[in-house]
Design an enzyme around this catalytic site. Sequence first.
Site, PDB file in Angstrom:
ATOM      1  N   GLY A   1      47.182  36.377  38.092  1.00 44.29           N
ATOM      2  CA  GLY A   1      47.542  37.038  39.332  1.00 44.29           C
ATOM      3  C   GLY A   1      47.145  36.146  40.488  1.00 44.29           C
TER       4      GLY A   1
ATOM      5  CB  SER B   1      43.312  33.341  41.488  1.00 40.64           C
ATOM      6  OG  SER B   1      44.046  33.034  40.338  1.00 40.64           O
ATOM      7  CG  ASP B   2      41.446  38.735  37.681  1.00 37.01           C
ATOM      8  OD1 ASP B   2      40.224  38.524  37.827  1.00 37.01           O
ATOM      9  OD2 ASP B   2      41.917  39.370  36.728  1.00 37.01           O
ATOM     10  CD  GLN B   3      43.800  32.493  33.104  1.00 41.45           C
ATOM     11  OE1 GLN B   3      42.705  32.127  32.714  1.00 41.45           O
ATOM     12  NE2 GLN B   3      44.805  31.663  33.322  1.00 41.45           N
TER      13      GLN B   3
END
Length: 192
Positions: free
Chosen positions: A105, A68-70
């Site tokens: 993401g 996960s990425d933000q």
Amino acid sequence: MLPLLLASSSTYRRELLSRLRLPFVCSSPDIDESHRPDESAIELVKRLAEQKARALADSHPAHLIIGSDQVAVLGERIIGKPHTFENAREQLMAASGASVTFLTGLALLNSQTGHCQVDCVPFTVHMRVLDQARVERYLRAEQPYDCAGSFKAEGLGVSLFQSTEGPDATSLIGLPLIRLIDMLLAEGVQIP
């Protein structure tokens, strides 16, 4: 069920994933998180989420790996983690009375088959009109320097919001559980 691996050292993501009451372990991937030229914010978070999952595939060959990425987007500008009081104050003052969209993401990689599901979940925060004194009080109280957008939605940061909109409030904290559940179900994981 293949064992679950969260490709993150984030306590926020760990707390969110634990809500699903599935056993999992965590490991931090080592990847280059730089933004590529001409890459949109959505492309960036999807790429980084997938890279985080794939970075751990060799060392975890039979797992479901969650990456996960933000990023936060204000206008056309990507705003990341502020790291300092001064940067956080600048970010929050720029966001005063405006809307900040958080793009998270998400990737779920089956490292046994190589199949990877990737998506981006948006969530928008409409900020209250803020003055510098209020921003500084908030920053001293919560010190959100490791949070994109300079606030902790799961804490006192909610006091800065006028309203929110989006398909999954957990995406604001960094792991969109509703979309993750869809991905896990597609891999045959039973929830609950």
